[in-house]
Write a protein that holds these residues in place. Structure first.
Motif, short mmCIF file in Angstrom:
data_model
loop_
_atom_site.label_atom_id
_atom_site.label_comp_id
_atom_site.label_asym_id
_atom_site.label_seq_id
_atom_site.Cartn_x
_atom_site.Cartn_y
_atom_site.Cartn_z
N GLU A 288 0.83 -1.20 0.00
CA GLU A 288 0.00 0.00 0.00
C GLU A 288 0.87 1.26 0.00
O GLU A 288 0.51 2.28 -0.60
CB GLU A 288 -0.95 0.00 1.20
CG GLU A 288 -0.29 0.12 2.56
CD GLU A 288 0.19 -1.21 3.15
OE1 GLU A 288 0.38 -1.26 4.38
OE2 GLU A 288 0.36 -2.18 2.38
N GLU B 158 2.25 1.90 -3.55
CA GLU B 158 1.29 2.61 -4.40
C GLU B 158 1.22 4.10 -4.05
O GLU B 158 1.09 4.95 -4.92
CB GLU B 158 -0.09 1.97 -4.26
CG GLU B 158 -0.20 0.61 -4.93
CD GLU B 158 0.07 0.68 -6.42
OE1 GLU B 158 -0.69 1.35 -7.13
OE2 GLU B 158 1.07 0.07 -6.86
N MET B 159 1.32 4.41 -2.76
CA MET B 159 1.33 5.81 -2.36
C MET B 159 2.57 6.52 -2.91
O MET B 159 2.50 7.67 -3.36
CB MET B 159 1.30 5.93 -0.83
CG MET B 159 -0.04 5.55 -0.21
SD MET B 159 0.03 5.51 1.61
CE MET B 159 0.33 7.25 1.97
N LYS C 2 1.97 7.02 -6.66
CA LYS C 2 0.81 7.79 -7.13
C LYS C 2 0.32 8.86 -6.15
O LYS C 2 -0.71 9.49 -6.40
CB LYS C 2 -0.33 6.84 -7.46
CG LYS C 2 0.00 5.85 -8.58
CD LYS C 2 -1.16 4.91 -8.86
CE LYS C 2 -0.81 3.91 -9.96
NZ LYS C 2 -1.92 2.96 -10.22
N SER D 126 -0.50 10.43 -2.00
CA SER D 126 -1.26 10.01 -0.81
C SER D 126 -2.61 9.42 -1.15
O SER D 126 -3.05 8.44 -0.54
CB SER D 126 -1.45 11.21 0.13
OG SER D 126 -0.23 11.61 0.68
N ARG E 216 -3.38 8.09 -3.98
CA ARG E 216 -3.19 7.04 -5.00
C ARG E 216 -3.96 7.34 -6.28
O ARG E 216 -4.42 6.42 -6.97
CB ARG E 216 -3.60 5.67 -4.44
CG ARG E 216 -2.93 5.33 -3.12
CD ARG E 216 -3.30 3.95 -2.63
NE ARG E 216 -3.12 3.84 -1.19
CZ ARG E 216 -3.36 2.75 -0.48
NH1 ARG E 216 -3.81 1.66 -1.07
NH2 ARG E 216 -3.16 2.75 0.82
N ASP E 217 -4.10 8.62 -6.58
CA ASP E 217 -4.85 9.01 -7.78
C ASP E 217 -3.93 9.52 -8.89
O ASP E 217 -4.42 9.95 -9.95
CB ASP E 217 -5.89 10.08 -7.43
CG ASP E 217 -5.28 11.32 -6.80
OD1 ASP E 217 -4.03 11.43 -6.74
OD2 ASP E 217 -6.05 12.19 -6.33
N GLY F 265 3.03 12.11 -6.46
CA GLY F 265 3.76 10.86 -6.43
C GLY F 265 4.89 10.80 -7.44
O GLY F 265 5.14 11.74 -8.21
#
Length: 714
Positions: free
Chosen positions: A218, A221-222, A225, A227, A229-230, A234
């Motif tokens: 997790e 991914e942060m 992309k 905090s 993850r959108d 990142g």
């Protein structure tokens, strides 16, 4: 039951990147489990790898011989606890490498023991008591940036010792040190974690590679992309926003060097753990371009162009660029001239990549690094100005002329649009001050940027560009400058005429700045002339000041100095002028004048003329400096007190030589004469000059692409 049987396959198809990270292999960052046997063998075979490992092992052995110390953080940069925690991180990495190469558990035991000491204290430590100005504090250091760098270093050593540390001890280290660090970086430092900036890059790298090592997908991914993850922040977004399509880093070469390390370390970790992402191909191989762009932003002495907040003693031998060059050659594209850089660096990373570079060097594959003239664009789309870099001659005696026409460079940028830097024969001729700072010298403002960084180093007059009405560009206000940029007018680098020309229309209200910088080699000359044409256009009258901050000492001039021999005074009261000692004031008529400087055994004569009479002021940096923070550098300022439109034209010639040992001097007189302005309009500037009695006419047509510059010999 059938559904359950196929569920793992379905999940693997949906989430291949995350599931791949569940396969635990250690080490698997820079040094990989699969590559260890070859690296061990290479240490015995390839001289540079052998030397590099010997240096690392010596550091590891020294660490083992010293008393282990994990002090409560209390000091700013340069203080004992600051330096001790930095040393501990370096020792952990050195011991990790030594363990993998020798198999001796004393090195992994050191890593286990010191990390258990950190784990026993970290959660009890408050935020650092000495917070650096305008920065989020770390827990180990006075700014969180240093904590990020520490973690990037430490987690690599832990990864190498991982299999040798008992499961119970690993659980303690991860639960009470690394997981709290991940939380601190992503929660307490959330603003920095999501920042598109070199601080953000280090934070993302620390979180990303730690998450790979301790299996926290997790957090991976942060890191990739942001905090949420959108993808709005990142690592991937930083690759898109911070580099131009040419690979230029928006904060400038000094920070390009600094930021390249977390970029390539995290990219290498992604490649090792999630190869399906093809990270080295991302955005048309942007990381490879960034490494090459960083190298192209150096002079042949290895030092980076010191624009923006740069420390002038940084070169490409730094560890950050060693990582960059090794990964660029081994993982992206094996270009032979990168080996020339690696040879000068005289070290490689003890890793799969370092092995590849050391072997290639031993096989004699290196070629001289290909410095080239180029327009290096700025901005994510390459449309926010850039650097015009002109080079002439061999690497041994290269002339290099830089025109800075880039964007602001965020908070580290200086107010210096259209400044020039000039190098020749391995020396700075016209130089940039860089930043006003003594890194890690606690007695000098705690190692932070000095107050003079704002009052002097960032101000326009501190640079080789025009200051209008003795005010700095944009009023020295970052928020006014950041949304704007200079623009390329023309770039050409063919044969004996090279030119870069750019325009800046927003730095001063109602004033247009246009600068054309040229390298031109006349017939029979061994060196090119550095020709500079700075045109200023305004409807109202202003005072224009164009400094040339030179290295060396003045040996001759076409006018008699009207020198101040006592009771020196500052040239002004603000905007950087308060830091300039006024040494001499001299009137210059319409005809050209010159100043000759001696620099590293060579003579450099700058001939100059304006479209109206001007003064020449000889000056020295150092006024208004009660704490003796500034270097006493010298310059001469061409100044026109009252003009609307003005052109400053100068020609700098390399000539002659002096030999201090033999006490001989040749060619001390310039070969240039009779510099004249023929015409100057908004669309065109024409001037002439003589070289050894032969007259050349130069015409700049600012609206023409095909015939922007024409130089003819009469």
């Amino acid at each position: 039951m059938k559904l359950l049987r196929y569920l793992p396959i379905a999940l693997a198809c949906c989430f291949p990147a995350i599931l791949r990270a569940q396969v635990q292999v250690h080490p698997n960052l820079m040094l990989t489990e699969a590559g260890i046997p070859a690296v061990k063998k290479g240490i015995a075979e390839y001289p540079l790898l052998k030397k590099s490992f010997a240096d690392i092992k010596a550091k590891a052995d020294k660490a083992l011989a010293e008393k282990m110390d994990v002090p409560t953080p209390r000091d700013g940069a340069g203080g004992y606890t600051h330096e001790q925690h930095k040393n501990n991180a370096a020792n952990i990495l050195s011991c990790g490498i030594a363990f993998q190469m020798t198999g001796d558990v004393k090195y992994s035991t050191y890593i286990k023991d010191i990390l258990l000491l950190y784990a026993a204290q970290y959660e009890q430590w408050p935020k650092h008591p000495k917070q650096k100005s305008n920065q989020i504090p770390g827990k180990l250091f006075w700014q969180c940036l240093n904590d990020f760098v520490w973690q990037v270093t430490v987690i690599q050593g832990y990864d190498m010792a991982y299999n040798s540390i008992a499961v119970k001890d690993r659980a303690t280290i991860e639960e009470h040190l690394f997981v709290p660090i991940l939380k601190y970086f992503t929660e307490d430092c959330k603003e920095t974690f999501n920042l598109i900036h070199n601080h953000g890059t280090w934070c993302l790298a620390a979180v990303g590679i730690t998450a790979y090592v301790i299996h926290k997908p997790e957090y991976v991914e942060m890191a990739l992309k942001g905090s949420n993850r959108d993808g709005k922040t990142g690592f991937l977004k930083q690759l898109e926003e911070l580099f131009s399509p040419d690979g230029y880093y928006t904060e400038g070469p000094y920070y390009q060097r600094y930021a390249i390390m977390p970029f390539v370390i995290l990219a290498k970790a992604i490649q090792q753990n999630q190869p399906e992402r093809q990270i080295f191909k991302y955005r048309d191989n942007i990381l490879a371009k960034a490494i090459h762009a960083g190298l192209q932003c150096t002079y042949t002495t290895n030092y980076f162009f010191p624009i923006n907040d740069a420390m002038k003693d940084k070169d490409f031998v730094s560890d950050e660029m060693v990582y960059g060059v090794d990964i660029a050659y081994a993982d992206i594209q094996p270009e032979a001239d990168l080996l020339d850089i690696a040879k000068k660096q005289n070290k490689v990373v003890i890793s799969d990549a370092g092995l590849t570079v050391a072997k290639a060097l031993a096989d004699g594959k290196a070629q001289p690094f290909g410095y080239k003239s180029q327009w290096m664009s700025d901005g994510p789309k390459g449309d926010e100005g850039g650097l015009g870099i002109l080079r002439y001659g061999t690497n041994a005696s290269q002339q290099c002329l830089l025109l800075k026409a880039a964007g602001q460079g965020m908070g580290h940028g200086h107010f210096d649009r259209l400044e020039i830097l000039y190098y020749d024969n391995g020396s700075e001729i016209f130089s940039d001050y860089g930043s006003a700072r003594f890194v890690n010298i606690e007695s000098k403002f705690g190692g932070d940027y000095l107050p003079e960084n704002k009052t002097w180093a960032k101000q326009t007059i501190a640079h080789n560009t025009v200051t209008v009405d003795r005010q700095s560009q944009f009023g020295a206000v970052l928020n006014k400058a950041q949304p704007t940029h200079a623009s390329l007018l023309h770039f050409e680098a063919k044969g004996d005429i090279q030119i870069t020309s750019a325009r800046e229309n927003q730095a001063y209200p109602g004033v247009g700045l246009l600068r054309s910088s040229i390298l031109f080699k006349p017939d029979g000359a061994t060196k090119a002339l550095m020709i500079d044409v700075f045109q200023v256009n305004a409807a109202a009258e202003h005072q224009y000041s164009l400094p040339f901050w030179y290295q060396g000492v003045i040996t001759d001039a076409s006018f008699k100095f009207s020198a101040v021999t006592n009771d020196l005074k500052a040239l002004g009261s603000d905007n950087g002028f308060q830091h300039i000692w006024f040494n001499s004031d001299n009137d210059v008529a319409n005809q050209s004048s010159y100043i000759t400087m001696l620099n590293a055994e060579h003579f450099y004569t700058t001939h100059f003329v304006g479209t109206s009479p001007m003064k020449v002021k000889l000056v020295t940096v150092g006024a208004g400096d009660p704490n003796m923070n500034l270097r006493n550098e010298r310059g001469f300022i061409l100044e026109q007190k009252q003009a609307g439109c003005q052109a400053f034209i100068s020609i700098t010639e390399t000539h002659g030589r002096t030999d201090a040992t033999a006490e001989t001097t040749t060619g001390a007189k310039s070969n240039i004469s009779n510099l004249k302005v023929i015409g100057n309009e908004a669309a065109e500037t024409t001037f002439s000059f003589a070289v050894k009695g032969k007259t050349y006419t130069c015409k700049l047509n600012y609206s023409s692409k095909d015939k922007f510059i024409q130089i003819s010999k009469n």
